[in-house]
Design a protein around this motif. Sequence first.
Motif, short mmCIF file in Angstrom:
data_model
loop_
_atom_site.label_atom_id
_atom_site.label_comp_id
_atom_site.label_asym_id
_atom_site.label_seq_id
_atom_site.Cartn_x
_atom_site.Cartn_y
_atom_site.Cartn_z
N ASP A 110 18.55 -36.92 8.96
CA ASP A 110 19.70 -36.19 9.51
C ASP A 110 20.73 -37.10 10.16
OD1 ASP A 110 21.20 -33.74 10.40
OD2 ASP A 110 20.66 -34.57 12.36
N SER A 111 20.32 -37.93 11.11
CA SER A 111 21.26 -38.71 11.90
C SER A 111 20.78 -40.15 11.98
CB SER A 111 21.38 -38.11 13.30
OG SER A 111 22.46 -38.65 14.01
N ALA A 112 21.69 -41.10 11.78
CA ALA A 112 21.30 -42.50 11.63
C ALA A 112 20.77 -43.10 12.93
CB ALA A 112 22.50 -43.31 11.15
N LEU A 113 19.97 -44.14 12.76
CA LEU A 113 19.52 -45.00 13.84
C LEU A 113 20.05 -46.39 13.56
CD1 LEU A 113 17.52 -45.00 16.35
CD2 LEU A 113 15.87 -46.04 14.78
N LYS A 114 20.52 -47.09 14.59
CA LYS A 114 21.00 -48.44 14.38
C LYS A 114 19.86 -49.32 13.89
CE LYS A 114 24.91 -48.30 17.57
NZ LYS A 114 25.50 -48.79 18.85
N GLY A 115 20.09 -50.00 12.81
CA GLY A 115 19.05 -50.80 12.18
C GLY A 115 19.19 -50.72 10.68
N GLU A 116 18.28 -51.36 9.98
CA GLU A 116 18.35 -51.44 8.52
C GLU A 116 17.22 -50.62 7.89
OE1 GLU A 116 17.94 -54.77 4.97
OE2 GLU A 116 18.35 -55.43 7.04
N PRO A 117 17.56 -49.60 7.09
CA PRO A 117 16.52 -48.86 6.37
C PRO A 117 15.72 -49.80 5.47
CG PRO A 117 18.63 -47.71 6.23
CD PRO A 117 18.91 -49.07 6.81
N GLY A 118 14.42 -49.60 5.45
CA GLY A 118 13.55 -50.48 4.67
C GLY A 118 13.07 -51.68 5.45
N LYS A 119 13.68 -51.92 6.62
CA LYS A 119 13.28 -53.05 7.46
C LYS A 119 12.91 -52.57 8.86
CE LYS A 119 15.00 -57.40 9.38
NZ LYS A 119 16.17 -58.33 9.48
N ASP A 120 13.87 -51.93 9.53
CA ASP A 120 13.61 -51.46 10.90
C ASP A 120 12.92 -50.10 10.91
OD1 ASP A 120 14.92 -53.67 12.37
OD2 ASP A 120 16.70 -52.95 11.33
N PHE A 121 13.02 -49.38 9.82
CA PHE A 121 12.31 -48.12 9.62
C PHE A 121 12.19 -47.93 8.11
CE2 PHE A 121 16.72 -47.53 10.86
CZ PHE A 121 17.28 -46.86 9.79
N LEU A 122 11.35 -47.00 7.72
CA LEU A 122 11.00 -46.89 6.31
C LEU A 122 12.17 -46.46 5.43
CD1 LEU A 122 8.85 -46.84 4.03
CD2 LEU A 122 8.31 -44.48 4.73
N SER A 123 12.85 -45.39 5.82
CA SER A 123 13.88 -44.81 4.96
C SER A 123 14.81 -43.94 5.80
CB SER A 123 13.22 -43.96 3.87
OG SER A 123 14.17 -43.41 2.99
N TYR A 124 16.00 -43.69 5.27
CA TYR A 124 16.98 -42.81 5.90
C TYR A 124 17.27 -41.67 4.94
CZ TYR A 124 21.42 -41.28 8.02
OH TYR A 124 22.43 -40.54 8.58
N VAL A 125 16.92 -40.45 5.35
CA VAL A 125 17.04 -39.25 4.52
C VAL A 125 18.06 -38.32 5.17
CG1 VAL A 125 15.81 -37.27 3.54
CG2 VAL A 125 14.64 -39.48 3.75
N ALA A 126 19.22 -38.16 4.55
CA ALA A 126 20.28 -37.42 5.25
C ALA A 126 21.42 -37.04 4.32
CB ALA A 126 20.84 -38.26 6.41
N THR A 127 22.25 -36.16 4.82
CA THR A 127 23.56 -35.92 4.23
C THR A 127 24.39 -37.20 4.31
OG1 THR A 127 23.49 -33.65 5.07
CG2 THR A 127 25.66 -34.52 4.48
N ASN A 128 25.25 -37.41 3.33
CA ASN A 128 26.27 -38.45 3.47
C ASN A 128 27.30 -37.89 4.45
OD1 ASN A 128 28.57 -40.08 3.23
ND2 ASN A 128 28.13 -40.57 1.10
N ASN A 129 27.09 -38.17 5.74
CA ASN A 129 27.88 -37.51 6.77
C ASN A 129 29.36 -37.89 6.74
OD1 ASN A 129 26.01 -35.79 8.36
ND2 ASN A 129 24.89 -37.72 8.54
N THR A 130 29.64 -39.14 6.41
CA THR A 130 31.05 -39.54 6.30
C THR A 130 31.74 -38.73 5.21
OG1 THR A 130 30.53 -41.77 7.08
CG2 THR A 130 32.62 -41.46 5.90
N ARG A 131 31.07 -38.60 4.08
CA ARG A 131 31.65 -37.82 2.98
C ARG A 131 31.77 -36.36 3.38
NH1 ARG A 131 35.42 -36.76 0.01
NH2 ARG A 131 35.00 -35.49 -1.81
N GLY A 132 30.81 -35.83 4.12
CA GLY A 132 30.91 -34.45 4.58
C GLY A 132 32.14 -34.24 5.44
N GLY A 133 32.43 -35.19 6.34
CA GLY A 133 33.64 -35.09 7.16
C GLY A 133 34.90 -35.19 6.33
N GLU A 134 34.85 -36.05 5.30
CA GLU A 134 36.01 -36.15 4.40
C GLU A 134 36.25 -34.84 3.66
OE1 GLU A 134 35.49 -40.93 3.36
OE2 GLU A 134 34.82 -39.40 1.95
N ILE A 135 35.17 -34.22 3.21
CA ILE A 135 35.31 -32.93 2.51
C ILE A 135 35.96 -31.90 3.43
CG2 ILE A 135 33.98 -30.96 1.63
CD1 ILE A 135 32.07 -32.98 0.35
N GLY A 136 35.50 -31.86 4.70
CA GLY A 136 36.11 -30.94 5.66
C GLY A 136 37.58 -31.25 5.87
N GLY A 137 37.91 -32.53 5.97
CA GLY A 137 39.31 -32.91 6.16
C GLY A 137 40.17 -32.58 4.97
#
Length: 311
Positions: A110-137
Motif C-alpha cells: 500500500d504505502s512505501a517504506l524508505k529503502g530498496e525492495p529486494g534488499k531492505d525488505f522482500l517486495s513492495y506490493v501497491a498501487t502505482n500511487n504517483t500514476r493514481g494522482g496523475e489520473i486524478g489530476g
Amino acid sequence: MKLLRCLPLALAPLIAFAAGEKIAVIPKGTTHSFWKSVESGAKQAGAELGAEIIWKGPLKEDDRAQQIAVVQQFVSSGVNAIVLAPLDDTALRGPVKSAAERNIPVVIFDSALKGEPGKDFLSYVATNNTRGGEIGGEELARLLGGKGKVVLLRYAEGSASTGEREAGFMSVMKKHPGITVIVDNRYAGPTISSAQDASMNLIDKVREADGIFCPNESSTQGMILALRQTGLAGKKKFVGFDTSAFLLGALAKGDVQGLVAQNPVRMGYLGVVTAVKHLRGEKVETVVDTGCVLVTKENRHTPEVEAVIGK
C-alpha cells in the motif's frame, strides 16, 4: 470516455500446496472500508494457500507508536513473515530491520517504506500511487476545461502513498497554465471527522475554488460531508480517491465526479501470495503493481471497473 487505469487486474496464479505458515498482516488502520477489503483479500489468499493470516493493526491511521509495537510483537513471537502497510515511511524502518535480523521476511504493501525492495525488505506490493494522482489530476483538468482555481486537501505528513498521489496530481496541475492551485498546504488528518473539520476550516477557499482533489478515502469523505453541510455539494468539480460504499453513493448523486479506485482486495491477496511464495522457495517480484482505475458515474458498471471494485 477513455478509461484511465494503471493495471493489470488478473489475480496471480497460486501455489499448489499448503505449508501452514503464519503470516502477520499489519494495516495502517482498521476502521476504513479500504482496510476491510485488504483483510478480505489477505484472508482469501491464506485460505487458498493453507497459510494462517493474523490481522492486527492500529485503530487510527495516526498511531505510529501502536503500529511499531504491533510489528515488534510479531517479530518477538516469531511469525514466518510480515505483510506491512507502514504508517510512516521512515519510522517503520527500524522495526522492519529488526524483522530482517530475525530472518522474518517483510512485504511492504500500500504505502512505501524508505529503502530498496529486494534488499531492505522482500517486495513492495501497491498501487502505482504517483500514476493514481496523475489520473486524478488529468480527470479534474478535463472537468475544468483546463482552467480554474483548485483546492488540494492533503492527507497526512509521512504517509508515502498519499504523498505520491499528491505529487502526481500536482505534476499534472503544473502542465495546465490556466489552472491555479489556491490551497496545497492543508492536511485532512487520519479520520473522516478530522477531514471534515479541516475542510470546514478552509471552506472560504473551497467556495472560491472551481475544483477539488483529495487523495484517500477519509479525506474524500470528509470533504463531501463539509460540502453537504455548506450547500456546496455537486457545485464543485471534485475528484477523490478510493471507493467505499459511501463514496460510490456520492458518485451516483453527483457530489463527486470521479474516484481513483485502487484494488485493495488484490493488494491484500498479492501481499500474502508474495510472502508465501518466498517462504516456499519461489522467486518473487520486488515490485508488484496492483493497479488502479478512474471510476465515473458513466463507467461505474462497466466490466473493467467492476473487476476492480465489484458490482
